[in-house]
Enzyme design. Structure first.
Site: not given
Length: 725
Positions: A405, A407, A455
């Site tokens: 979602v 940051e 990431h």
């Protein structure tokens, strides 16, 4: 010497040569192979009158893996005579094979890359098995090398100069069997091993006296030789096109391939093979090939092999993944998970929003079907594994959560609080944040030991890297599960410790900051972009900043500033603020940034950039422009090692190339320091020069040379520290 080739002659007079090195999981073109092939050719020639033909195949899952890269990575100038002798032996025997006077068929039962394809090219007929994962090609250019066992010479004579260069040699493309057939590298593609061997025998029976095209009296090179008027008129365009392809960077391997192909096309085959050898040895004994072999063979093998995975940890495999957020990143994550065979549930604020993930997967699958990369039934099966929802009930049974979602720490913590009671009690909890510290996000999670950063990079379906971020309370089981999940979905997972920006986002930020700072100094924007391209970066930093978006760059910097973690204001920050606050140029998504955009396509650099300089401008030498970007990233990577953000040099090297576009010719961001002229001491001296001219951010660590000399060795140097004899 180990015997690596089995020799079996059947009652029909057909000899089957089975490539099978007993000491390796894959066949390679090493000295044992060379000795075995010489012995085999001696026997074939002695028994020629009793032979009907020859089939060359493999006992391994792959046909042949290519050259011995570990040995290649250690080659020095002193090794040149021995290398020339070895290459001469290999080429002599392949030439003996194709001039045996009996039909020779390559039954390619798996991947044939580099030397493997070169063996097949020396056969009169090539039949490829359409095996899962099988690839054919000459990828040497991607390792800073050129095909040196006849690959350049034979593909040019087979396909013509233009087709060989653009389709095979300069691209390093790894082709599926069907694509190799279309390109003319193989003659048939079959579905089973039995059909492959049957067709090989049938071809031998139908062609008792074959010859390679270039050995026939009526041979003419496709498209003509450089001596022909038509091709001669086109030759000046070849170097220009190569410079354009390389974006101005000077890379020795593509240039050597072009030279080898053009020079070899003007002489007889034997001389062309000698030309090929000389150019290859020049590359093999140079530093850039060592850099690239070290990164793409040694480092990549270590990373994908699990060097960073906790040893001895038994972790349950992930089977069902909840993806929170159906934006660009969430949709991409859902697609790669479903494609890998995992069940996926995508949740967003509405059914319509969540459905975007399924729509995204549908478009990618439709493209793959059109290109023949996947069948319609298999594509539908992938799509059927993606469920979308706006509620919570569908998340039941998910044993991994990947949050993607906006940051915002509060939003991320809120969505985890909602879903944690619904998913399995031991579910992996992962955030796709690119900059927010994992330890801070985990503070509000019920099970911080199961919380980790994963990431991904955009676009997720194409970018190979996964940066796994370990928080202060992340447990080994969570790390092992995240690593295994990354490998399951086809990613290369590096593992780093927590810190704002982690490794990749932090270091690429230094690249962009340095480039934008040059604009503030009055350096022309075009010069900044061109300097980066000539240094070997795949994209100019201003174009990259537009892609990332200046809005996001500003937001991340302001979060860093607010956190008060050693933030230092730079001229680049003021320029970005001016771009956004005064000129409303947020980047590509807004249609205006450092570049102008029309219908989403990048146009010219914005004409107003010159007016944003805060200094009067100064003449900065091009070498300084290039090295300021390279050194900005390298020095910050060294700081990441010092601070414990980076765990290993290997992760730094692979992460910098695959994740943030650090020039591949360097072999990675830390290897760049090691291989710099004069080694780490030479790098430190040059950094001090840059610091004196451009600022303290280039000041090197005082003990850099000593630390790297005594620290982890460059794996491309066989475990020896740089400078060791």
């Amino acid at each position: 010497m180990t015997d690596t080739i089995r020799y079996d002659r059947g009652a029909d007079g057909i000899v089957t040569l089975t490539l099978d090195d007993p000491d390796q999981s894959a066949n390679t073109m090493n000295r044992a192979y060379a000795a075995s092939m010489t012995a085999v050719l001696d026997r074939l020639e002695a028994e020629r009158d009793d032979l009907t033909g020859v089939i060359v195949t493999s006992a391994k899952q792959t046909f042949f893996a290519g050259g011995d890269l570990d040995e290649m990575g250690r080659a020095t100038r002193a090794d040149a005579p021995a290398l020339a002798e070895l290459l001469g032996t290999i080429k002599r025997d392949l030439r003996r094979l194709e001039t045996l006077g009996r039909p020779v068929v390559a039954a390619i039962n798996g991947a044939a890359l580099g030397g493997g394809l070169e063996i097949a090219l020396a056969c009169h007929h090539r039949i490829a098995l359409d095996a899962p994962g099988s690839r054919l090609g000459l990828p040497e250019v991607t390792l800073g090398l050129l095909p040196g066992a006849g690959g350049v010479t034979r593909t040019v004579r087979m396909l013509g100069l233009a087709a060989a260069l653009t389709t095979v040699l300069l691209t390093g493309r790894r082709m599926r069997p069907a694509d190799a057939l279309a390109a003319g590298l193989v003659d048939e593609v079959v579905a089973t091993d039995e059909e492959m061997l049957t067709r090989a025998r049938e071809w031998i029976a139908a062609n008792p006296r074959p010859a390679q095209p270039w050995d026939r009296p009526d041979y003419r090179m496709p498209g003509g030789t450089p001596a022909s008027r038509g091709l001669a008129a086109q030759l000046p365009a070849y170097p220009a096109n190569l410079r354009k392809q390389l974006k101005g960077a000077r890379l020795p391997a593509p240039e050597a391939i072009l030279a080898t192909a053009v020079e070899g096309a003007q002489v007889d085959l034997e001389t062309a093979l000698t030309v090929e050898t000389r150019h290859l040895i020049t590359l093999l004994t140079g530093q850039i090939a060592k850099n690239m072999i070290g990164a793409f063979h040694v480092d990549l093998r270590a990373v994908n092999g699990g060097a960073a995975r906790p040893s001895g940890v038994d972790a349950a495999p992930v089977r069902k993944v909840a993806v929170l957020g159906a934006g660009m990143m969430g949709a991409g994550i859902a697609y790669v998970c479903a494609k890998a065979g995992l069940e996926v549930v995508v949740r967003d604020v509405s059914e319509e929003a969540a459905g975007r993930a399924r729509d995204h997967a549908g478009k990618l699958l439709a493209k793959a079907v059109r290109r023949g990369r996947i069948g319609e039934a298999d594509a539908q099966a992938v799509l059927d594994r993606i469920t979308t929802t706006a509620g919570l009930d569908a998340l039941a049974g998910c044993d991994a959560v990947i949050e993607a979602v906006f940051e915002d720490p509060a939003l991320k913590q809120a969505v985890f609080a909602e879903v944690t009671p619904v998913v399995t009690a031991d579910a992996l909890l992962a955030s796709n944040t690119s900059t927010l510290p994992i330890t801070g996000l985990a503070a509000q999670v019920a099970r911080p030991a199961d919380f980790i950063g994963m990431h991904f990079f955009s676009p997720v379906d194409k970018m190979p890297l996964l940066e796994i971020v370990v928080g202060e309370q992340t447990g080994d089981v969570a790390l092992a599960r995240a690593f295994d999940l990354g490998r399951r979905i086809g990613k290369t997972p590096i593992v780093v410790n927590d810190g704002r920006g982690f490794f990749t986002s932090r270091v690429i930020g230094r690249f962009i900051d340095e480039a934008v700072g040059m604009l503030a100094e009055g350096v022309p924007a075009a010069s900044v972009e061109q300097a980066a391209l000539q240094a070997g970066y795949p994209t100019g930093p201003l174009a990259l900043a537009d892609e990332v978006s200046l809005t996001l760059i500003q937001r991340i910097r302001r979060q860093f500033e607010a956190a008060g973690e050693g933030f230092v204001a730079l001229p680049s920050h003021r320029l970005v603020d001016t771009m956004l606050d005064t000129h409303e140029r947020p980047g590509r998504t807004g249609g205006r940034g450092f570049y102008d955009y029309a219908d989403g396509s990048r146009g010219r650099l914005w004409s107003g950039l010159a007016d944003l300089a805060t200094d009067a401008g100064r003449a900065v030498p091009l070498p300084d422009l290039k090295e300021r970007m390279l050194f900005a990233e390298a020095l910050d990577a060294l700081r990441c090692l010092d601070e414990g953000v980076l765990r290993t040099e290997t992760d730094a090297n692979i992460g910098s190339i695959l994740g943030i576009g650090f020039p591949a010719w360097t072999g990675g961001v830390i290897r760049y320091v090691r291989q710099y002229a004069g080694g780490p001491a030479g790098f430190a001296a040059r950094a001090a020069e840059l610091a004196a001219r451009y600022g303290d951010r280039f000041t090197p660590p005082a003990d850099l040379a000593e630390r790297l000399a005594a620290g982890s060795p460059d794996p491309a140097r066989d475990g020896r520290p740089v400078g060791a004899a």
